[in-house]
Design a protein around this motif. Structure first.
Motif, PDB file in Angstrom:
ATOM      1  N   VAL A 106       0.816  -1.217   0.000  1.00 24.99           N
ATOM      2  CA  VAL A 106       0.000   0.000   0.000  1.00 24.99           C
ATOM      3  C   VAL A 106       0.856   1.276   0.000  1.00 24.99           C
ATOM      4  O   VAL A 106       0.515   2.236  -0.711  1.00 24.99           O
ATOM      5  CB  VAL A 106      -0.998  -0.009   1.169  1.00 24.99           C
ATOM      6  N   PRO A 107       1.966   1.352   0.763  1.00 24.48           N
ATOM      7  CA  PRO A 107       2.751   2.596   0.696  1.00 24.48           C
ATOM      8  C   PRO A 107       3.179   2.970  -0.722  1.00 24.48           C
ATOM      9  O   PRO A 107       3.095   4.149  -1.104  1.00 24.48           O
ATOM     10  CB  PRO A 107       3.962   2.280   1.593  1.00 24.48           C
ATOM     11  N   ALA A 108       3.620   1.997  -1.497  1.00 23.82           N
ATOM     12  CA  ALA A 108       4.027   2.291  -2.871  1.00 23.82           C
ATOM     13  C   ALA A 108       2.834   2.719  -3.716  1.00 23.82           C
ATOM     14  O   ALA A 108       2.946   3.614  -4.567  1.00 23.82           O
ATOM     15  CB  ALA A 108       4.706   1.065  -3.486  1.00 23.82           C
ATOM     16  N   ARG A 109       1.678   2.102  -3.490  1.00 25.81           N
ATOM     17  CA  ARG A 109       0.465   2.475  -4.220  1.00 25.81           C
ATOM     18  C   ARG A 109       0.084   3.925  -3.928  1.00 25.81           C
ATOM     19  O   ARG A 109      -0.237   4.689  -4.850  1.00 25.81           O
ATOM     20  CB  ARG A 109      -0.681   1.536  -3.823  1.00 25.81           C
ATOM     21  N   VAL A 110       0.151   4.310  -2.667  1.00 26.15           N
ATOM     22  CA  VAL A 110      -0.238   5.666  -2.290  1.00 26.15           C
ATOM     23  C   VAL A 110       0.748   6.690  -2.855  1.00 26.15           C
ATOM     24  O   VAL A 110       0.355   7.777  -3.294  1.00 26.15           O
ATOM     25  CB  VAL A 110      -0.358   5.791  -0.763  1.00 26.15           C
ATOM     26  N   ARG A 111       2.027   6.349  -2.841  1.00 22.44           N
ATOM     27  CA  ARG A 111       3.007   7.265  -3.433  1.00 22.44           C
ATOM     28  C   ARG A 111       2.760   7.426  -4.928  1.00 22.44           C
ATOM     29  O   ARG A 111       2.973   8.501  -5.494  1.00 22.44           O
ATOM     30  CB  ARG A 111       4.430   6.748  -3.183  1.00 22.44           C
ATOM     31  N   ARG A 112       2.295   6.366  -5.579  1.00 22.80           N
ATOM     32  CA  ARG A 112       2.060   6.403  -7.021  1.00 22.80           C
ATOM     33  C   ARG A 112       0.765   7.138  -7.374  1.00 22.80           C
ATOM     34  O   ARG A 112       0.722   7.960  -8.290  1.00 22.80           O
ATOM     35  CB  ARG A 112       2.005   4.973  -7.574  1.00 22.80           C
ATOM     36  N   LEU A 113      -0.316   6.861  -6.644  1.00 17.58           N
ATOM     37  CA  LEU A 113      -1.632   7.393  -6.973  1.00 17.58           C
ATOM     38  C   LEU A 113      -2.010   8.631  -6.171  1.00 17.58           C
ATOM     39  O   LEU A 113      -2.933   9.360  -6.554  1.00 17.58           O
ATOM     40  CB  LEU A 113      -2.708   6.315  -6.744  1.00 17.58           C
ATOM     41  N   GLY A 114      -1.295   8.867  -5.066  1.00 23.47           N
ATOM     42  CA  GLY A 114      -1.714   9.933  -4.172  1.00 23.47           C
ATOM     43  C   GLY A 114      -2.895   9.474  -3.327  1.00 23.47           C
ATOM     44  O   GLY A 114      -3.284   8.299  -3.343  1.00 23.47           O
ATOM     45  N   ASP A 115      -3.468  10.396  -2.593  1.00 26.61           N
ATOM     46  CA  ASP A 115      -4.604  10.083  -1.727  1.00 26.61           C
ATOM     47  C   ASP A 115      -5.898  10.203  -2.523  1.00 26.61           C
ATOM     48  O   ASP A 115      -6.363  11.303  -2.816  1.00 26.61           O
ATOM     49  CB  ASP A 115      -4.621  11.034  -0.526  1.00 26.61           C
ATOM     50  N   LEU A 116      -6.498   9.055  -2.862  1.00 27.07           N
ATOM     51  CA  LEU A 116      -7.740   9.055  -3.629  1.00 27.07           C
ATOM     52  C   LEU A 116      -8.898   9.652  -2.831  1.00 27.07           C
ATOM     53  O   LEU A 116      -9.934   9.995  -3.413  1.00 27.07           O
ATOM     54  CB  LEU A 116      -8.089   7.622  -4.062  1.00 27.07           C
ATOM     55  N   TRP A 117      -8.734   9.748  -1.525  1.00 26.42           N
ATOM     56  CA  TRP A 117      -9.794  10.308  -0.682  1.00 26.42           C
ATOM     57  C   TRP A 117      -9.531  11.759  -0.295  1.00 26.42           C
ATOM     58  O   TRP A 117     -10.153  12.289   0.624  1.00 26.42           O
ATOM     59  CB  TRP A 117      -9.965   9.436   0.564  1.00 26.42           C
ATOM     60  N   LYS A 118      -8.657  12.421  -1.006  1.00 26.57           N
ATOM     61  CA  LYS A 118      -8.386  13.821  -0.696  1.00 26.57           C
ATOM     62  C   LYS A 118      -9.641  14.687  -0.775  1.00 26.57           C
ATOM     63  O   LYS A 118      -9.797  15.643   0.000  1.00 26.57           O
ATOM     64  CB  LYS A 118      -7.298  14.365  -1.631  1.00 26.57           C
ATOM     65  N   PRO A 119     -10.597  14.404  -1.693  1.00 25.48           N
ATOM     66  CA  PRO A 119     -11.825  15.214  -1.723  1.00 25.48           C
ATOM     67  C   PRO A 119     -12.596  15.215  -0.405  1.00 25.48           C
ATOM     68  O   PRO A 119     -13.339  16.156  -0.124  1.00 25.48           O
ATOM     69  CB  PRO A 119     -12.644  14.558  -2.842  1.00 25.48           C
TER      70      PRO A 119
END
Length: 335
Positions: free
Chosen positions: A308-321
């Motif tokens: 998951v850490p690598a996924r978040v670094r790649r995609l960013g926070d999908l729940w930022k909205p």
């Protein structure tokens, strides 16, 4: 200050006297915990955190120790912390790892660092509970070091614990229902929310189901939010009775259905936070997902502490909205 009731709960934030830097900034310097040590003191933004029992196995079959759990939270902290700030935290402690016994703790333990900020909530019984809040990296590490694997924060912020800024649906498979049915239910729920022009965001629970959240403007009480969620859930179940149930009494739930659990919107309830590791066999993580990913098909085990850490670094926070002031739905139009 008025006396507390079932629908009104005075709350007070106890701030730290020390100055801290904004925690929404993504640090370019990654903190790495040393290997081969039982204990270490780390300095984060001028605060010293004592970390203990680092070599204790938390997932022995996976070779993941308490150090590995702490390192995971360090790595996702820039994306996680904004979702936790200014919210009371209910601690669920696993002192002997994911497969060991656990216990809940609401009150912040003493002694504790003087920089741990508290949310004092007065309940209708008259009791005041001093909940800790995770405001920064130091307080995050302090809570995880207590043996907390997943994080369970309140829905409403501490300045008004009766008025949440989102509502949610917990999609949980009843025995006999597959995870594919959970995905089908999530997509139907999204369609229902879209018909009401309500935005929605999905994440895996990290356990068995899917959480769907709707960012709302603060205003309605927790009881009103719960009432809307209940009505919506029963209406959805009526449209697909062979797939969905909203029956809360366990003995009366039909097998093979997916429960749309609206009751977790009740005051004082919590759900596992975004990016929480879950005490499951594969160290799965409650992870934001795109609706397109759900349409293609995913599994709970796709999202784990190791990837998951690598996924978040790649995609960013999908729940930022869910953190933004703009784009929130005004629920009063349906109350």
């Amino acid at each position: 200050m008025k006396s507390p009731t079932r629908d009104y709960h005075p709350a007070r934030v106890e701030r730290s006297a020390s100055i801290r830097r904004p925690t929404t900034e993504v640090s370019t310097k990654r903190l790495v915990l040393p290997k081969g040590k039982q204990g270490v003191e780390v300095e984060v933004d001028g605060r010293v955190v004592k970390l203990t029992n680092l070599a204790k196995p938390f997932w022995p079959e996976l070779g993941i120790t308490k150090r590995g759990l702490l390192q995971y939270y360090i790595d996702v902290a820039p994306f996680l912390l904004p979702h936790l700030q200014d919210r009371a935290m209910v601690m669920k402690r696993y002192p002997n790892g994911a497969a060991g016994e656990f216990f809940f703790m609401k009150r912040a333990p003493s002694p504790r660092p003087d920089w741990i900020e508290l949310c004092h909530i007065k309940h209708s019984s008259g009791n005041v509970i001093d909940f800790p809040m995770i405001q920064d990296m130091a307080s995050l590490l302090w809570v995880i070091n207590l043996g907390c694997i997943d994080l369970n924060q309140w829905y409403a912020r501490c300045d008004d614990v009766d008025r949440p800024d989102y509502l949610h649906f917990d999609l949980d498979p009843v025995p006999g229902a597959s995870f594919q049915k959970v995905i089908e239910t999530a997509l139907l729920l999204r369609e229902g929310l879209e018909s009401l022009k309500m935005p929605s965001y999905a994440k895996t629970t990290g356990s068995k189901g899917i959480h769907i959240y709707v960012p709302i403007e603060r205003g309605p009480t927790q009881k009103q939010v719960w009432g809307f969620a209940k009505e919506f859930s029963h209406a959805l179940a009526a449209q697909a009775p062979k797939l969905i149930t909203a029956i809360y009494i366990v003995a009366k739930r039909p097998r093979g259905r997916v429960l749309v659990d609206y009751n977790q919107n009740a005051w004082g309830r919590t759900l596992a936070s975004i990016y929480s590791v879950r005490p499951r066999a594969k160290a799965t993580v409650s992870t934001p997902v795109k609706w397109s990913e759900l349409e293609k098909g995913i599994s709970i085990d796709d999202f784990r502490i190791d990837n998951v850490p690598a996924r978040v670094r790649r995609l960013g926070d999908l729940w930022k909205p869910l953190l933004e002031k703009r784009g929130r739905f005004k629920l009063e139009v349906y109350l």
